[in-house]
Scaffold this motif. Structure first.
Motif, PDB file in Angstrom:
ATOM      1  N   ASN A 125       0.831  -1.208   0.000  1.00 32.62           N
ATOM      2  CA  ASN A 125       0.000   0.000   0.000  1.00 32.62           C
ATOM      3  C   ASN A 125       0.865   1.257   0.000  1.00 32.62           C
ATOM      4  O   ASN A 125       0.580   2.224  -0.710  1.00 32.62           O
ATOM      5  CB  ASN A 125      -0.923  -0.010   1.214  1.00 32.62           C
ATOM      6  CG  ASN A 125      -2.393   0.036   0.814  1.00 32.62           C
ATOM      7  OD1 ASN A 125      -2.736   0.293  -0.342  1.00 32.62           O
ATOM      8  ND2 ASN A 125      -3.268  -0.198   1.763  1.00 32.62           N
ATOM      9  N   HIS A 137      -0.814   5.986  -6.999  1.00 37.55           N
ATOM     10  CA  HIS A 137      -2.093   5.286  -6.906  1.00 37.55           C
ATOM     11  C   HIS A 137      -2.681   5.476  -5.508  1.00 37.55           C
ATOM     12  O   HIS A 137      -1.966   5.728  -4.539  1.00 37.55           O
ATOM     13  CB  HIS A 137      -1.904   3.788  -7.164  1.00 37.55           C
ATOM     14  CG  HIS A 137      -1.472   3.463  -8.563  1.00 37.55           C
ATOM     15  ND1 HIS A 137      -2.350   3.370  -9.608  1.00 37.55           N
ATOM     16  CD2 HIS A 137      -0.237   3.230  -9.079  1.00 37.55           C
ATOM     17  CE1 HIS A 137      -1.686   3.077 -10.711  1.00 37.55           C
ATOM     18  NE2 HIS A 137      -0.389   2.994 -10.424  1.00 37.55           N
ATOM     19  N   GLU A 138      -3.994   5.347  -5.414  1.00 36.31           N
ATOM     20  CA  GLU A 138      -4.641   5.446  -4.108  1.00 36.31           C
ATOM     21  C   GLU A 138      -4.383   4.185  -3.291  1.00 36.31           C
ATOM     22  O   GLU A 138      -4.292   3.088  -3.838  1.00 36.31           O
ATOM     23  CB  GLU A 138      -6.153   5.639  -4.277  1.00 36.31           C
ATOM     24  CG  GLU A 138      -6.543   6.997  -4.822  1.00 36.31           C
ATOM     25  CD  GLU A 138      -8.053   7.171  -4.815  1.00 36.31           C
ATOM     26  OE1 GLU A 138      -8.768   6.302  -4.250  1.00 36.31           O
ATOM     27  OE2 GLU A 138      -8.526   8.174  -5.386  1.00 36.31           O
ATOM     28  N   LYS A 139      -4.288   4.371  -1.979  1.00 39.59           N
ATOM     29  CA  LYS A 139      -4.171   3.218  -1.103  1.00 39.59           C
ATOM     30  C   LYS A 139      -5.448   2.386  -1.173  1.00 39.59           C
ATOM     31  O   LYS A 139      -6.536   2.922  -1.370  1.00 39.59           O
ATOM     32  CB  LYS A 139      -3.930   3.654   0.346  1.00 39.59           C
ATOM     33  CG  LYS A 139      -2.494   4.037   0.651  1.00 39.59           C
ATOM     34  CD  LYS A 139      -2.294   4.224   2.155  1.00 39.59           C
ATOM     35  CE  LYS A 139      -0.832   4.464   2.478  1.00 39.59           C
ATOM     36  NZ  LYS A 139      -0.601   4.556   3.948  1.00 39.59           N
ATOM     37  N   ARG A 140      -5.289   1.091  -1.022  1.00 44.07           N
ATOM     38  CA  ARG A 140      -6.437   0.192  -1.055  1.00 44.07           C
ATOM     39  C   ARG A 140      -6.690  -0.389   0.333  1.00 44.07           C
ATOM     40  O   ARG A 140      -5.762  -0.515   1.156  1.00 44.07           O
ATOM     41  CB  ARG A 140      -6.198  -0.961  -2.042  1.00 44.07           C
ATOM     42  CG  ARG A 140      -5.907  -0.524  -3.458  1.00 44.07           C
ATOM     43  CD  ARG A 140      -7.008   0.387  -4.005  1.00 44.07           C
ATOM     44  NE  ARG A 140      -8.285  -0.287  -4.043  1.00 44.07           N
ATOM     45  CZ  ARG A 140      -8.827  -0.796  -5.136  1.00 44.07           C
ATOM     46  NH1 ARG A 140      -8.211  -0.687  -6.297  1.00 44.07           N
ATOM     47  NH2 ARG A 140     -10.004  -1.398  -5.095  1.00 44.07           N
ATOM     48  N   SER A 141      -7.941  -0.760   0.593  1.00 42.16           N
ATOM     49  CA  SER A 141      -8.266  -1.392   1.871  1.00 42.16           C
ATOM     50  C   SER A 141      -7.656  -2.787   1.915  1.00 42.16           C
ATOM     51  O   SER A 141      -7.530  -3.465   0.887  1.00 42.16           O
ATOM     52  CB  SER A 141      -9.772  -1.469   2.062  1.00 42.16           C
ATOM     53  OG  SER A 141     -10.358  -2.235   1.032  1.00 42.16           O
ATOM     54  N   ILE A 142      -7.274  -3.188   3.098  1.00 42.59           N
ATOM     55  CA  ILE A 142      -6.682  -4.509   3.301  1.00 42.59           C
ATOM     56  C   ILE A 142      -7.582  -5.299   4.246  1.00 42.59           C
ATOM     57  O   ILE A 142      -7.905  -4.832   5.339  1.00 42.59           O
ATOM     58  CB  ILE A 142      -5.267  -4.412   3.907  1.00 42.59           C
ATOM     59  CG1 ILE A 142      -4.353  -3.571   3.010  1.00 42.59           C
ATOM     60  CG2 ILE A 142      -4.674  -5.807   4.105  1.00 42.59           C
ATOM     61  CD1 ILE A 142      -2.999  -3.263   3.645  1.00 42.59           C
ATOM     62  N   MET A 155      -6.031  -7.876  -0.670  1.00 44.14           N
ATOM     63  CA  MET A 155      -6.195  -6.509  -1.172  1.00 44.14           C
ATOM     64  C   MET A 155      -6.173  -6.544  -2.701  1.00 44.14           C
ATOM     65  O   MET A 155      -5.719  -7.517  -3.308  1.00 44.14           O
ATOM     66  CB  MET A 155      -5.096  -5.580  -0.651  1.00 44.14           C
ATOM     67  CG  MET A 155      -3.709  -5.890  -1.186  1.00 44.14           C
ATOM     68  SD  MET A 155      -2.416  -4.794  -0.537  1.00 44.14           S
ATOM     69  CE  MET A 155      -2.911  -3.211  -1.214  1.00 44.14           C
ATOM     70  N   VAL A 156      -6.694  -5.497  -3.314  1.00 46.74           N
ATOM     71  CA  VAL A 156      -6.707  -5.397  -4.774  1.00 46.74           C
ATOM     72  C   VAL A 156      -5.501  -4.580  -5.218  1.00 46.74           C
ATOM     73  O   VAL A 156      -5.283  -3.461  -4.739  1.00 46.74           O
ATOM     74  CB  VAL A 156      -8.009  -4.738  -5.274  1.00 46.74           C
ATOM     75  CG1 VAL A 156      -7.947  -4.540  -6.786  1.00 46.74           C
ATOM     76  CG2 VAL A 156      -9.204  -5.596  -4.891  1.00 46.74           C
ATOM     77  N   VAL A 157      -4.712  -5.155  -6.112  1.00 42.84           N
ATOM     78  CA  VAL A 157      -3.537  -4.478  -6.653  1.00 42.84           C
ATOM     79  C   VAL A 157      -3.682  -4.398  -8.171  1.00 42.84           C
ATOM     80  O   VAL A 157      -3.821  -5.435  -8.837  1.00 42.84           O
ATOM     81  CB  VAL A 157      -2.236  -5.227  -6.286  1.00 42.84           C
ATOM     82  CG1 VAL A 157      -1.027  -4.537  -6.914  1.00 42.84           C
ATOM     83  CG2 VAL A 157      -2.074  -5.299  -4.772  1.00 42.84           C
ATOM     84  N   GLU A 164       1.036   3.972  -3.225  1.00 40.93           N
ATOM     85  CA  GLU A 164       0.741   5.388  -2.976  1.00 40.93           C
ATOM     86  C   GLU A 164       1.898   6.254  -3.457  1.00 40.93           C
ATOM     87  O   GLU A 164       1.685   7.338  -4.008  1.00 40.93           O
ATOM     88  CB  GLU A 164       0.488   5.621  -1.490  1.00 40.93           C
ATOM     89  CG  GLU A 164       0.062   7.060  -1.181  1.00 40.93           C
ATOM     90  CD  GLU A 164      -0.161   7.298   0.308  1.00 40.93           C
ATOM     91  OE1 GLU A 164      -1.072   8.075   0.648  1.00 40.93           O
ATOM     92  OE2 GLU A 164       0.593   6.709   1.110  1.00 40.93           O
ATOM     93  N   PRO A 194      -7.509  -8.940  -7.252  1.00 42.18           N
ATOM     94  CA  PRO A 194      -7.398  -9.289  -5.833  1.00 42.18           C
ATOM     95  C   PRO A 194      -6.238 -10.243  -5.596  1.00 42.18           C
ATOM     96  O   PRO A 194      -6.070 -11.227  -6.319  1.00 42.18           O
ATOM     97  CB  PRO A 194      -8.744  -9.954  -5.521  1.00 42.18           C
ATOM     98  CG  PRO A 194      -9.259 -10.435  -6.844  1.00 42.18           C
ATOM     99  CD  PRO A 194      -8.730  -9.503  -7.875  1.00 42.18           C
TER     100      PRO A 194
END
Length: 578
Positions: A78, A86-91, A109-111, A82, A115
């Motif tokens: 994450n 890119h925006e941080k993603r929820s984990i 998490m989605v990268v 960032e 997923p």
């Protein structure tokens, strides 16, 4: 008869998305090493490696980490994404759940739109009393590979070197040769986790691979069979069975393997008094030959492939690889696809409702065809129990329903559909025979035929979870009719008598469309129960249901007539409502 379909050269070709993900993960690893002075090695593990080597599409990426917990590494990912804009993603942190084979904490998490699951490589120690590991520690790639269920699932893909690593030294060869083998001694592997027996059968069936003799011998050991009965929950066995059905290939092979390995009665444990279900006070009838299940499911697999849509065909090609092609089925498909014999052999209604008839508005069904076809296969698997019933809490139920509800802890949706499909076999066979043997010759005959056909269609399709999947019942009944001809069909032989059988069912489905009754399961009564009681000056009660059937029979005979004409007919025929 079958023919080999395995390419001797196995290589992984990354998609553009997969390549970018590997670049990001490699960069995160290097960044961590520069900052902390510690190395972290990343490998893609499990089914993705196997499927990619077989040329299949797979979106299930498990990232194995050698020196760090999955959640901690996901935090690093994450931070990196960032830093590059890119925006941080929820984990999501998924805790251990040994009863569902989740022995390690996993971070998801989605990268870059895909997923990913992050988990540390591990080594496990089991005790004799449970399938749950008594000790889990960080493991080397070799230890992680050897603790996996099968060599073909133990292959790793090194993200940094972009190479496949085979620490068992057998995985690649077994994949080339189409073999299912355990990395360690098979009895030990199955004893530690008896659910692996079901997975073994699932992979062998899905890819049409052969189970090596040592693994077969271990599965046939009575101690392993007993362990599967006592150490694994019914829900977990049912979940593996669902995967066998939903894999889309080799369902008949799975049944044959369950039979050959003496596990059919473990997976499909028959009803017993004072057994699994409290309140089971009686069991009547006997189970038939398990071979009938194999034959029927094999026939259903062929019938369901005849009229695959372009989209479905493409989807199957992405998901299914078989080491050997069934030449019998291929021969039958070449004779029946595009044939006048099979124009209407679909598992779901493909036409639009008639604009002249008011329909009951129902919610759109998610994946209606898939839901129907999976339950067709499930009904075929349970066919040997067709003459067996149980009494539970003073109510009679079919053995198939009992097994699904109490033995496999199945979903109510599946139970309802399978129960109705099984109940419909004989009524469907009778109406198809009647339409074939006594075709309508005049308008009165057409009305009679339309009513007979529509009544059966409504009885099946009126069950809410079936609806426009009612043709599944006709495919199942056709499959049952073809069981005595299985030996010839297996060789790809389609004789005239078999063609006549197929033509009879196709003609019924064709007539249903021509008569515009293929959506009659959703027809509204022109005169409903409340109106009927008022017209006939009777009290509401159970008999009103019978009277509504009389009304629907008239509607089926006269689908273009109006409500007023129906009301006039009711008043002119009071003798039919007494």
């Amino acid at each position: 008869m079958s023919v080999s379909n395995i390419s001797r050269s196995l290589e992984i070709r990354l998609t553009e998305q997969e390549a970018k993900i590997c670049e990001v993960l490699d960069a995160v690893s290097k960044r961590y090493e520069e900052k902390e002075g510690k190395k972290v090695q990343l490998r893609i593990a499990g089914g993705w490696v196997r499927d990619k080597l077989l040329g299949l599409i797979c979106h299930d990426l498990d990232i194995g980490i050698d020196t760090m917990m999955g959640y901690d590494f996901a935090l690093l990912v994450n931070d990196y994404i960032e830093s590059i804009g890119h925006e941080k993603r929820s984990i999501a942190k998924i805790a251990t759940n040994p009863e569902k084979s989740k022995h390690l904490e996993t971070a998801t998490m989605v990268v870059l739109g895909m997923p990913l699951d992050f988990v540390n490589l591990r080594s496990e120690v089991y005790d004799d009393a449970s399938r749950i590991p008594s000790e889990i520690t960080f493991g080397t790639p070799s230890e992680d590979a050897h603790r996996r269920d099968f060599t073909i699932n133990a292959l790793l893909y090194n993200i940094h070197t972009r190479t496949v690593e085979d620490f068992t030294e057998r995985g690649l060869d077994d994949l080339k040769q189409g073999l299912v083998r355990t990395p360690l001694e098979p009895f030990e592997t199955f004893w530690e986790d008896p659910l692996r027996v079901m997975r073994c059968i699932r992979f062998a069936a899905r890819f049409n691979f052969k189970i090596v003799d040592e693994a077969k011998a271990a599965i046939l050991d009575p101690r392993i069979k007993q362990a599967l009965k006592t150490k694994i929950s019914k829900e977990r066995i049912g979940a593996e069975l669902d995967k066998m059905i939903d894999d889309g290939a080799g369902r008949s092979t799975a049944i044959q393997l369950l039979h050959d390995l003496s596990l059919y009665d473990v997976v499909f444990a028959p009803p017993e008094v004072d057994g699994t279900a409290k309140g089971t006070t009686a069991v009547q009838g006997d189970a038939r030959d398990v071979e009938d299940a194999f034959k029927l499911v094999w026939i259903m697999e062929w019938l369901l492939k005849i009229n695959l849509s372009t989209v479905e065909s493409a989807d199957l090609e992405k998901r299914i690889f078989q080491a050997e092609v069934d030449l019998g089925q291929e021969s039958l498909l070449s004779q029946t696809r595009g044939s006048p014999l099979t124009t209407h052999l679909y598992p779901v209604v493909t036409s639009a409702p008639s604009p002249h008839v008011v329909q009951i508005i129902s919610k759109d069904e998610p994946f209606p065809e898939k839901l129907g076809t999976r339950n067709l296969i499930l009904a075929g698997m349970l066919y040997p129990f067709r003459d067996m019933t149980a009494v539970v809490n003073k109510k009679h139920m079919s053995a198939g329903s009992w097994i699904l509800r109490y033995g496999l802890k199945g979903k109510n949706l599946d139970i309802d559909i399978v129960t109705k499909l099984m109940e419909s076999i004989e009524p469907v066979r009778r109406v198809v025979n009647a339409v074939t043997q006594n075709p309508a010759m005049d308008e009165e005959g057409v009305q009679r035929e339309r009513a007979e056909m529509g009544t059966v269609i409504r009885d099946i399709g009126f069950v809410q979870v079936i609806g426009k999947k009612w043709p599944c019942a006709f495919l199942l009944a056709l499959g049952v009719d073809l069981i005595p001809r299985f030996d010839a069909l297996r060789t790809g032989t389609l004789d005239e008598e078999t063609k006549t059988m197929i033509a009879a069912y196709n003609e019924f489905l064709c007539k249903a469309a021509a008569y515009h009754i293929d959506h009659c399961f959703a027809w509204k009564y022109l005169v409903d129960g409340k109106e009927l009681t008022k017209m006939l000056n009777i009290r509401p009660g159970p008999k009103v249901t019978d009277y509504l059937r009389v009304v629907m029979n008239w509607q089926l005979r006269h689908p273009r007539l109006s409500k007023e004409e129906c009301q006039a007919w009711i008043l002119d025929h009071p003798d039919l409502f007494t």
